[in-house]
Structure formats: structure tokens, C-alpha cells
Design an enzyme around this catalytic site. Structure first.
Site, PDB file in Angstrom:
ATOM      1  N   CYS A   1       3.696   1.112   9.309  1.00 48.31           N
ATOM      2  CA  CYS A   1       3.519   1.289   7.862  1.00 48.31           C
ATOM      3  C   CYS A   1       4.270   2.511   7.351  1.00 48.31           C
ATOM      4  O   CYS A   1       4.352   2.729   6.141  1.00 48.31           O
ATOM      5  CB  CYS A   1       2.038   1.406   7.515  1.00 48.31           C
TER       6      CYS A   1
ATOM      7  N   HIS B   1       0.348  -2.843  -0.849  1.00 51.49           N
ATOM      8  CA  HIS B   1       0.860  -2.225   0.365  1.00 51.49           C
ATOM      9  C   HIS B   1       1.721  -3.198   1.171  1.00 51.49           C
ATOM     10  O   HIS B   1       1.322  -3.669   2.238  1.00 51.49           O
ATOM     11  CB  HIS B   1      -0.333  -1.715   1.191  1.00 51.49           C
TER      12      HIS B   1
END
Lengths: 421, 138
Positions: A93, A367
Site C-alpha cells: 500500500c 484506497h
């Protein structure tokens, strides 16, 4: 005093992002093009794409999400940039933030003057179990995943350690979600342009329409506290403690400081950068913070010659609500064990002493993992230029920080940007 | 000396035999779990497999309602959640494991610091029984 070892400075001269959300009718290339067009629009001087010398793409796993590896040259071609160097950067991420740092280091070394950085993920085409499985590959798949951990589970475990150590109130997590949705409601690129209260009212209305009794929630907090409105995912992390599954792309253009004004009348400068790594969760020196984040932050502050008091706004990696609270301590905005109280006292709101995630954060903005670290810079750019609309911070902010975490904290990269008048 | 080797997969072979193994650095004494071939403290390669006692304390946990594919295959879901945690072993290092025999209907009452004893759990994956590490209250 700044202590940069870089041979020359690096500036951002343009930023762009696609709308974040779920787009079944679009491919990731469409989203990348949308972000690139948005970037060009942000520049007050026309961009000649021929000047771009290299492309760094932050992308966690197009291999798993779209069965497409080797994505950087394919996207470079799609944007008309072949045959420039094209590199995909993968740190889960944190891929986007790390891509920015790699691009900046390439400029600082003198190798390139003009580098495009992209971040991209197209996650919503898979089923939820497959998505959980794909994200799980960012953890230690030999010893953590077989134990039964999931990503919400890792952060939930950190949340229990945090609550145990500091006596934190679980409502502090809900306050983070409420605050980030309030910001996201003012961001037209956000996946959720909705406050929690608006989501609650919509649920009530749906129940009535379907002929069911109207839920009795009176406030957003009451709604979040009710497992019928907000079910458990990995206790104490509930649905609204988690960032969503998202599609999206973001892009920024980095150039060497000395030529920045040829690209934009108002560049922002990357004045601090740091990155650190760590092992799996059981190996960490603490579970109530993220050591790699503290280390990356210290490096970035030292390079910039600044402290946490100098930061006017921060976009932090709130993949889960507890993550934002830990970040607010790892980055030194609040002392250890005080971050949860600061969240409850409104100190991280737009009118607080340390505004965090004015964009809505990962929580409300969305996200798409590889895009998140790049999209953070889009918000910093807007806030530093005073063009963030209704969510614009007062008092003319000049310094913004981004904090991008990979996995449960195996990677963290922190970058600090400055506007100079 | 343990009969097990330092390779990763030996950890699970040991579990099947009901043993919890890690490693010990013969130069600095650092103990690790799972076993490693390079000491993370002094970088020594002089490492031996070490049998662990299986005693430990709970330091962090969660009760998971949305499981990954393999745990779902094993029968877990929102109506049948499970607890997974991080256990600090009596020898010092920590490890992730499923936590059994705790009250899943009241996750807030699961106690950090509680004494645990190692056990194993069989989970079915793709029709095959596999052995995984678990702990239960001591």
C-alpha cells in the site's frame, strides 16, 4: 538546519487524480488517462510530454487484480511516452509513496530532470474473498496469514494493544471515521462524498422504503456503535473503521528544482523524505505504534530541518481508523498515548491544531492501494495553493506532510512538501 | 539438538509432531521464532534449532468476522468468528496464532496478559487436513 544529502532539490509542478470509487465499466488504463489529463489541467504552463524522461508507477498488484504484470511500460505507451524508462514500484500500500521517493532520488542523482510518477489500482473487479486474499499477500504469507490474520485483523490487533496500553476509548476510532467522512463529503474526487450522518439517514430511508421498522439511531456515533448499522469486521475494527475497496489513479510531475519555474509558476518543493522497513507484526518493538513510520518521519524531518510543529497539514495512511491515531503519534503531532484523546477533542479536524486528512483520507476518499500515496500529494498541492474549495484550511498553509504505509507497517515512506512565495 | 532442520517448512513438520520450534544463535544467544538461518542481532550463521516450551502470554488479538478464503473454507464466517492473536512466548519472542477457548461473543473481555499454552488446530483446506499453531488459556 536541513541536512539533505541529495545533490539537488526536487519540485512538484503538477498533480492529478481520477475520481476514486468503483468503476465496473472502466479499466485501469482509463483511470490513468483521467489522472494524466487532470495533471495537465493543474499546470499553469503547457506541458510538452516529450520533456518527460522517465515514468515510475506505484502499483501493488495489477497481477492479481487484473492479471496484468509489467504494467509500467504498457501504461507509458498508453500515455504516449514510449520509449522512456518505465519502472513499476511495489511496496504494497506504500507503492505510490515509494514511487515518488524513487523518482525524486533519480532526479536528485542528476540522471533525469523531468519524471512522471503514477499510482494505480483497480480492485473492485474481484469478489471480496479474492480481494482479501490478494491484499493478504502483502503480509507474511508463511507465518501470519496461516494463523488466520487478515489486514483488518492486523490493525485490530494493534488497536487492542493500543487500548490496553493507553486505556483508549473505542469511540475515538469512530471519531476518526466521522471526521474523515466530513472532509470527504467536500471532495468531489472522493469515493464517499458523504458524511456518516448522510449514510445513516440513507440507511434509515431505505429501511422505511422496504417496509421495515425505521432504525432509531439519533446521531452518527449511535449508528456506528450499533452492530446492525456498523457490523464487526475484525474486532475492534468495524466496517466503518475500514477504508473501502477502490479503483483509482493519481499522477504527479517531478522536476529538478532549478528548472521548476519553466513548468509552473507555483511549484511545491519536496524538502524532506524518509523511508524505513520492518518485519512481520510479532517482530516489532511495539504493537501500539508503527516503528517504521517513526523512523521514516524522523529522517524526513531531519532532511527538511523541521519538526512536527512546523507541519501545517498531514495526509496520513488511515487504512483503518486506528492507523490514523497511531500515525498522529508516530509523526510526533501528539505524545505517545495521547493521539486518541486528540482525535476525540477535534485536534485533527480542519479547525484543529494538527489537521489530518483534509481530503477525507483513505477512509472516505478511497484506497486504490498503489494510488493512495500519490493522491496524498494531490491534496497537499491543493491545500498549499489555497484551491481546496470548501475544505480549504485557513491561515495560508505552507508545509504539508504525506505518510504512506505498506502492509501492517513493513514499509513506511514520509515526504514533506513546501510552498515558497 | 532437535531432530528438525532450520528450513521454513520444518516449523510445520514440527507442529504436526506437537512441537514448537524456533532457533538460537550460538554466538550471541538470540532466540527467534520461527527458526532463522541468519541471526537478526549479530548476523551470525551459527544457528541451532531450539525447542520452545509452548508457554506464553497474549499481547494483542482480534475476533475476525470476515475471514480470508482458507479460513472460510475451514468453516469460519460472521456467525462463526474466530480469535487470532500475538503471543509472547516464555522464551521472549512473539508469534501469531489462532487463540482457542475464549468467549467470542464478548471480545472486549478477552484479557491481554492472560497465560496461554500451545496446542494445535486441524483445519481442512481443499479436502486436506492441515495442522496449524494455536494457543488456549493455560
Amino acid at each position: 538546519m536541513s541536512k539533505s544529502k541529495w545533490s539537488r532539490g526536487v519540485a512538484v509542478v503538477g498533480v492529478g487524480m481520477s475520481k476514486f470509487g468503483a468503476f465496473p465499466n472502466k479499466t485501469s488504463r482509463d483511470l490513468a488517462v483521467e489522472a494524466f489529463k487532470d495533471l495537465k489541467k493543474s499546470m499553469n504552463k503547457p506541458l510538452d510530454p516529450k520533456k518527460i524522461e522517465a515514468f515510475y508507477l506505484g502499483n501493488f498488484s495489477s497481477d492479481q487484480f487484473e492479471k496484468q504484470a509489467h504494467f509500467a511500460p504498457i501504461l507509458a505507451s498508453w500515455l504516449g511516452l514510449s520509449p522512456i524508462s518505465a519502472v513499476r514500484v511495489e511496496d504494497a500500500c506504500a507503492s505510490g509513496g515509494v514511487a515518488i521517493r524513487q523518482a525524486a532520488l533519480a532526479i536528485a542523482s542528476g540522471e533525469y530532470d523531468v519524471v512522471l510518477v503514477g499510482g494505480l489500482e483497480k480492485m473492485t473487479d474481484l469478489q471480496i474473498a479474492e480481494i482479501t486474499e490478494a491484499l493478504g499477500t502483502a503480509a507474511d504469507t508463511q507465518f501470519e496469514i496461516p494463523a488466520g490474520f487478515t489486514f483488518p485483523g492486523f490493525y485490530a490487533a494493534m488497536a487492542t494493544a493500543y487500548m490496553h496500553e493507553y486505556g483508549a476509548d473505542r469511540n475515538a476510532f469512530f471519531d476518526v471515521a466521522i471526521k474523515n467522512h466530513k472532509n470527504g463529503a467536500l471532495n468531489d474526487k472522493a469515493q464517499f462524498e458523504q458524511t456518516i450522518e448522510q449514510i445513516m439517514e440513507a440507511k434509515k430511508a431505505r429501511a422505511v422504503k422496504k417496509g421495515r421498522p425505521e432504525p432509531t439511531w439519533k446521531t452518527d456515533l449511535e449508528f456506528l456503535q450499533d452492530p446492525k448499522g456498523n457490523p464487526n469486521i475484525a474486532w475492534p475494527m468495524t466496517l466503518f473503521d475500514c477504508s473501502p475497496v477502490s479503483d483509482g489513479a493519481a499522477m504527479i510531475l517531478l522536476v529538478s528544482e532549478d528548472i521548476a519555474k519553466a513548468f509552473s509558476d507555483s511549484p511545491i518543493y519536496l524538502i524532506g523524505s524518509g523511508q524505513a522497513s520492518d518485519g512481520a507484526l510479532p517482530e516489532r518493538e511495539t504493537l501500539s505504534g508503527i516503528p517504521a513510520a517513526e523512523k521514516a518521519g524522523k529522517q524526513a524531518y531531519e532532511m527538511a530541518g523541521l519538526t512536527s510543529y512546523d507541519i501545517d497539514l498531514a495526509e496520513v495512511h488511515d487504512c483503518f481508523t486506528i492507523a490514523e491515531i497511531m500515525a498522529s503519534e508516530d509523526l510526533g503531532f501528539f505524545p505517545r498515548g495521547e493521539g486518541w484523546k486528540a482525535a476525540m477533542d477535534g485536534k485533527t479536524a480542519r479547525d484543529g491544531e494538527h489537521p489530518i486528512n483534509t481530503s477525507g483520507g483513505l477512509k472516505a476518499k478511497g484506497h486504490p492501494v498503489g494510488a493512495s500515496g500519490v493522491a496524498q500529494v494531490v491534496e497537499v498541492w491543493k491545500q498549499l495553493h489555497g484551491i481546496a474549495g470548501e475544505r480549504q484550511l485557513p491561515d495560508n498553509p505552507t508545509i504539508g506532510l504525506t505518510h504512506n504505509v505498506g502492509g501492517s507497517g513493513q514499509t513506511c515512506v514520509v515526504n514533506i512538501y513546501e510552498r515558497r512565495d | 539438538m532437535s531432530e528438525f532442520a532450520l528450513f521454513n517448512k520444518e516449523f510445520f513438520r514440527a507442529l504436526e509432531a506437537g512441537e514448537l520450534i524456533g532457533s538460537k544463535c550460538l554466538d550471541c544467544g538470540e532466540v527467534s521464532i520461527p527458526q532463522r538461518e541468519i541471526c537478526p542481532v549479530c548476523y551470525s550463521h551459527k544457528i541451532e534449532v531450539e525447542a520452545f516450551s509452548g508457554k506464553g502470554k497474549l499481547v494483542a488479538y482480534t475476533v475476525i468476522s470476515v475471514p480470508p478464503v482458507k479460513m472460510a473454507e475451514a468453516g469460519y464466517d460472521s456467525k462463526n468468528p474466530y480469535c487470532v492473536g500475538i503471543v509472547e512466548l516464555a522464551e521472549g519472542p512473539r508469534i501469531s496464532a489462532q487463540i482457542l477457548d475464549v468467549d467470542l461473543t464478548h471480545p472486549e473481555l478477552i484479557e491481554i496478559g492472560m497465560d496461554l499454552q500451545m496446542t494445535t488446530i486441524q483445519r481442512e483446506e481443499g479436502g486436506v487436513q492441515k495442522t496449524y499453531l494455536a494457543f488456549k488459556p493455560a
